[in-house]
Design a protein around this motif. Structure first.
Motif, short mmCIF file in Angstrom:
data_model
loop_
_atom_site.label_atom_id
_atom_site.label_comp_id
_atom_site.label_asym_id
_atom_site.label_seq_id
_atom_site.Cartn_x
_atom_site.Cartn_y
_atom_site.Cartn_z
N GLU A 283 42.56 -31.85 17.17
CA GLU A 283 41.51 -30.87 16.83
C GLU A 283 41.47 -29.68 17.81
OE1 GLU A 283 38.18 -33.39 14.49
OE2 GLU A 283 38.29 -33.84 16.64
N LYS A 284 42.64 -29.31 18.35
CA LYS A 284 42.73 -28.17 19.27
C LYS A 284 42.91 -26.88 18.47
CE LYS A 284 42.80 -30.41 23.30
NZ LYS A 284 41.85 -30.14 24.42
N THR B 70 55.52 -19.25 15.27
CA THR B 70 55.70 -19.76 13.91
C THR B 70 55.72 -21.28 13.90
OG1 THR B 70 58.10 -19.46 14.14
CG2 THR B 70 56.88 -17.74 12.98
N HIS B 71 56.20 -21.90 14.96
CA HIS B 71 56.17 -23.37 15.03
C HIS B 71 54.73 -23.87 14.98
CE1 HIS B 71 57.95 -27.32 16.30
NE2 HIS B 71 56.66 -27.53 16.55
N SER B 72 53.87 -23.30 15.81
CA SER B 72 52.48 -23.74 15.83
C SER B 72 51.80 -23.44 14.49
CB SER B 72 51.73 -23.04 16.97
OG SER B 72 52.30 -23.35 18.22
N TYR C 140 45.18 -37.12 16.25
CA TYR C 140 45.44 -37.24 17.68
C TYR C 140 46.79 -37.92 17.88
CZ TYR C 140 40.70 -35.74 18.78
OH TYR C 140 39.56 -35.00 18.91
N PHE C 141 47.51 -37.47 18.92
CA PHE C 141 48.84 -37.99 19.18
C PHE C 141 48.93 -38.44 20.62
CE2 PHE C 141 53.23 -37.51 20.62
CZ PHE C 141 53.92 -38.21 19.63
N ASP D 2 51.67 -30.94 24.74
CA ASP D 2 50.64 -29.91 24.68
C ASP D 2 50.09 -29.84 23.26
OD1 ASP D 2 51.16 -29.28 27.36
OD2 ASP D 2 52.81 -27.96 26.77
N ALA D 3 48.93 -30.48 23.03
CA ALA D 3 48.40 -30.64 21.68
C ALA D 3 48.16 -29.32 20.99
CB ALA D 3 47.10 -31.45 21.74
#
Length: 1021
Positions: free
Chosen positions: A121-122, A157-159, A224-225, A113-114
């Motif tokens: 670029e989300k 906090t991770h995001s 991008y991943f 989940d980007a």
């Protein structure tokens, strides 16, 4: 942050579902500390410690107390010491671990989940996760649902931290966090999805692979991943790393800063510093909405004991005498603990009868709790069984983990279908449940007292041993007691409440023998143990207690024929025997003789204890642990993560510190509950008081965890200790998992997909679902097991319209294997949050600032030494506006010890105006005034007294020191990231939000910048 080093962990991604990203939490050696990259866990803990220190300082100022900043570097023990909250050491450390765990799980459960990582670029979607999460945290805190708040805090906090590692924010030259990530409907940055953003790397050198025009035009982008696909939009940057398949697609390379060896590893430390600063800002915003006290409670810190006092009471007509006993004992208990380290952090009360139970009533005010009990009456109750387990379920979901619950009843449980649910909740929360059962247990009638005062008799039958055994089994499973006494003796038995609800209580040994047998138990008492007590329940024919001396065989003994001796004082009430022993260091023995079932529990007060969790270990270059939140898997290896903790009186390893200290665990053993054997673990020290214990297998039945070790001061003597951890545990051959997250809106429905598996094929899994709020739910009762041994199902949970925002609902899912009794469970907590549409923060406009403070006040930090300062005052007036809020903002003084008044003023262009006036002694130089609107938006006014007597009108010129800038009155905090929040102002500058406000805000002050300035000044001399 994602790691990129090793191919050999790729198979693990597909086999276990774990992502090979950097989630290392514990450096192996002290030498590795300086070489280990900054991880999510380290960043999160650093930010939490910083926020807590400043909160405790502010709270001390508000209450007029002295406060001393702890030495650097900040650690859990040092922060707890500075906050004078030794009794909260374990709960604070547990709170940090919970936040770190949910932070880490984002890399496991949302690997594709980007938006959770700001990949691809989300930006808008990623920011939405943060702002929605903030709304949920604030709503949960308002209703005291701190567990839900911590879980959501770890996730967002991770995001937030990933934004600085996965975007080009650092490469664009930014030196402070992007404050608009916490505010919806503002500009995150200059984003152009149609622009080419990267060029290919030069060999392995990706330092300059972001296009020059992107840097020049300040275009915000991210990589991008693709784990399974190499495709990406033309000209776009890749995340990079060996697991990113897009890195080989033109333009090649990557831009992540997850570690020093990443493609943009040269900027890793800068990204980590910004991520830490952003996390501190996020915590400050949460603190502003919650207030100092509730913010600390969210993090497990309270002014007294971290334990809650929780009563679950049968309120039917026959319980009048019981309720009177509870009232008489509890009033004295509560009054005696107010203001002491034993004062409970929370009081809970649940009533049950039939057909009613609940609601869960909670308060932090002891007088409110006493009033609830004082107004309690016994009435109603038709047939004999009552909804005891329904009331207990409410208490288990509402009490903090590790609590002690006391259930009072003279009847049996009617809601036996909740037995597995209660067991699951006790295991998940590590809560101890004690049952106070009044008798005699041979009833012919129960009296049903009607509201009108008339009585109605009804046949009820007789409580059989099997019916009473349910309560006994639940008590023993949790590590509690089942006490059978006459109603006239309940007050005496309630001494257990007084003793076991005390702070710093540890269990040295606990054993249950059913059926009973003659057995000798030994236990070790260390120098830190006080109030040593043995509890025995059941019909014991004889006991012999032997204290240590030169050896056990030559020690002093006491038998039950001699209730008073130099060893212990004996008290017997019903089936409950208490031995209050005089502590003596060494190995004790107690021999019990009985053919009937009995239990033994040895407890004492001690500053030394051990926290633990069952964990799953992920191997590879990015190793880490994920907490197992249900029963561990049977038939294979088992791993425990243990943390040795202590209060300031024992300088054991500093919890949360990365530096090795004296003190260690010597052994960890899983002991069969029946006492016939056990399994020894292999210990590995991780540093900072953390240890791993690995077992080749778990005992086949129920088991307990027994640890031994040594603790002591640096360079001083050590003491050997023994502790038994938690209640009774069991491994399971059934696995039940889900990846569902998020929450519900009032009137909304949540879909809950889950998977069940076990060895074998065919047959059906039996599924049971229940929740503590009575929300409508629909789950399959049977799931066919396929040839692989697994089954998938989906259920739904619906929150009724009108559910208050911030309500937490706990869903318990239980799965039973085909044709057997093997079960496992999931305990899921979901917040119910009303969608917030108002994101406009209150605005503070300081209108005047007048000070009459002598100049020497700036030289005197301890104002008691400066009489002129204490006799002088300073004043501030301000206007607060909140254009989008219909109500008046809630004002709270979060720093400063003065007099605050407010009144409603006339409306203006910015909406309704609140007029604020503040007056304080020159001994209280700082002010932090927080305004919170109904949506939880926070606006803050900072101000400080001046030493000049000239009044200031209107808005002073901006550019003064930030609120955390070191001054003679405010020593510097010990972290390099003390930032102002997005809506703060100094000495009258207007607090606003959005990009325009960000441009006007003062730049952050790093300690290293200050050091450089001093060095340059000295060099010029």
């Amino acid at each position: 942050m994602r790691s990129i080093e090793c191919w050999n962990a790729l198979a693990l991604v597909f086999l276990t579902g774990a992502v090979a990203f950097r989630i290392t939490e514990y450096p192996r050696t002290h030498q590795e500390i300086t070489q280990t990259p900054r991880t999510h866990q380290e960043i999160t803990q650093t930010a939490v410690l910083d926020a807590v220190v400043r909160t405790c300082r502010n709270l001390a100022e508000v209450e007029g107390r002295a406060f001393s900043l702890p030495p650097s570097p900040l650690t859990v023990a040092r922060v707890i010491g500075a906050c004078d909250a030794a009794a909260s050491t374990k709960s604070f450390l547990k709170a940090i671990r919970e936040i770190q765990t949910t932070n880490k799980r984002v890399d496991i459960r949302h690997k594709f989940d980007a938006e959770f990582h700001f990949d691809g670029e989300k930006f808008e979607a990623g920011r939405g996760l943060i702002t929605d999460g903030l709304d949920a945290i604030k709503a949960s805190n308002r209703r005291g649902n701190f567990v839900s708040a911590r879980e959501k805090l770890g996730e967002i906090t991770h995001s937030l931290q990933d934004f600085y590692s996965h975007s080009n924010w650092v490469e664009l030259g930014n030196v402070k966090p992007n404050q608009n990530l916490m505010t919806a409907a503002t500009q995150i940055g200059n984003i152009d999805l149609n622009r080419h953003t990267c060029q290919k790397c030069v060999g392995k050198d990706c330092t300059n692979n972001i296009r020059e025009d992107i840097i020049q035009d300040q275009i915000l982008t991210s990589g991008y991943f693709g784990l399974l696909s190499s495709s990406k939009p033309a000209g776009k940057c890749s995340h990079g790393g060996v697991f990113d398949q897009t890195r080989n697609t033109e333009p090649t390379g990557g831009i992540n800063k997850d570690g020093p060896t990443a493609e943009h590893g040269h900027a890793h430390h800068t990204a980590a510093r910004l991520a830490t600063a952003a996390t501190i800002e996020l915590l400050d915003d949460i603190r502003g909405a919650a207030g100092n006290t509730d913010f600390l409670r969210m993090l497990g810190i309270s002014k007294g004991s971290s334990r809650a006092l929780c009563f679950v009471i049968d309120s039917t007509g026959s319980m009048g005498d019981d309720i009177a006993a509870v009232k008489s004992v509890t009033a004295a208990l509560v009054d005696g603990r107010v203001g002491t380290p034993d004062e409970p952090s929370l009081y809970l009360l649940v009533l049950f009868s039939d057909p009613d139970f609940g609601p869960l009533m909670t308060t932090t005010d002891p007088n409110v709790f006493k009033a609830w009990l004082s107004n309690l009456t016994a009435a109603g109750g038709g047939d004999y069984p009552e909804l005891a387990l329904s009331g207990l379920q409410l208490a288990l979901t509402g009490a903090p983990s590790g609590s002690e619950v006391f259930l009072f009843t003279d009847g049996i449980a009617k809601d036996l279908h909740l037995t597995d649910t209660v067991l699951a909740l006790m295991e998940r929360t590590k809560t101890v449940v004690n049952f106070m059962l009044t008798g005699p247990f041979q009833f012919s009638f129960r009296r049903r007292q009607e509201v009108s005062g008339q009585s109605q008799a009804g046949p009820t039958g007789q409580m059989s041993s099997a019916e009473a055994q349910l309560f006994t089994d639940l008590a023993h499973a949790s590590g509690g007691q089942a006490i059978h006494v006459k109603k006239s003796h309940l007050s005496e038995a309630m001494a257990l409440v007084t003793e076991t609800s005390a702070a710093s209580l540890v269990t040295l040994l606990q054993a249950v023998r059913s059926p009973g047998r003659d057995e000798t138990f030994s236990f070790s008492v260390d120098e830190s143990v006080g109030d040593l007590t043995a509890y025995i329940t059941g019909r014991v024919l004889k006991f012999t207690l032997t204290s240590p001396s030169v050896s056990v065989s030559t020690g002093v003994s006491q038998t039950m024929d001699c209730p008073y001796s130099s060893l212990a004082t004996e008290t017997v009430v019903g089936n409950f025997r208490t031995l209050r022993m005089i502590p003596s260091v060494g190995v004790w023995e107690i021999m019990l003789l009985s053919a009937d079932s009995y239990s033994l529990k040895i407890v004492g007060r001690s500053g030394i204890d051990v926290l633990f969790d069952f964990v799953q270990f992920f191997q590879g270059a990015s190793e880490g642990f994920d907490v197992v939140e249900n029963r561990p898997a049977a038939g294979g290896s088992l791993t425990l993560l243990l943390t040795l903790t202590s209060d300031p009186g024992w300088l054991t390893p500093d919890p949360g510190s990365l530096t090795p200290d004296p003190g260690w665990l010597s052994s960890v053993r899983l002991v069969e509950a029946a006492g016939w054997g056990g399994v020894n673990g292999t210990l590995e020290a991780l540093g900072g008081g953390d240890f791993l214990a690995r077992f080749d297998s778990a005992p086949s039945g129920g088991f307990v965890v027994l640890v031994t070790g040594r603790a002591g001061g640096t360079g001083g003597p050590t003491t050997a200790f023994q502790r038994q951890l938690g209640g009774r545990f069991r491994a399971s051959g059934v696995a039940i998992t889900t990846s569902v997250g998020g929450g519900l809106e009032p009137g909304g429905t949540l879909s809950v997909p889950f998977r069940v598996e076990s060895s074998g094929a065919g047959g059906h899994f039996t599924i049971q679902a229940s929740n503590d709020r009575g929300f409508a739910s629909a789950f399959p009762s049977l799931l066919p097991r396929d040839r692989t041994g697994s089954a998938r199902g989906t259920g739904t949970l619906r929150a009724p319209p009108g559910t208050p925002s911030g309500t937490a609902v706990t869903l318990t899912l239980r799965a039973r294997a085909p044709g057997g009794n093997d079960t496992n469970h999931l305990v899921l907590r979901f917040p119910v949050v009303t969608k917030v549409t108002d994101h406009s923060r209150p605005v503070c406009q300081v209108t005047s600032l007048r000070a009459d403070c002598p100049s020497q006040c700036s030289q005197c930090y301890q104002c008691s030494q400066c009489s002129q300062c204490s006799q002088s005052t300073w004043e501030m007036t301000a206007n607060l506006t909140d254009g989008d809020s219909l109500g008046r903002p809630l004002l709270s003084l979060q720093r400063g010890n003065g007099t605050l008044t407010s009144s409603r003023g006339p409306g203006g262009p910015g909406g309704a105006v609140t007029l604020v006036s503040y007056t304080a002694s020159c001994c209280s130089p700082h002010l932090e005034l927080v305004a919170t609107d109904e949506a939880g938006n926070v606006g803050t006014c900072f101000s400080s007294r001046r030493t000049a007597g000239t009044p200031t009108q209107g808005t002073p010129t901006a550019g003064g020191p930030t609120p955390e800038t070191p001054t003679p009155e405010t020593p510097a905090l010990l972290t390099p990231t003390a930032w102002t929040s997005s809506d703060t102002t100094t000495a009258g500058a207007t607090a606003t939000s959005g990009a325009a406000a960000a441009a006007r805000r003062p730049r952050p002050y790093y300690l290293w910048q200050a050091a450089m300035m001093v060095w340059m000044a000295l060099a010029q001399r």
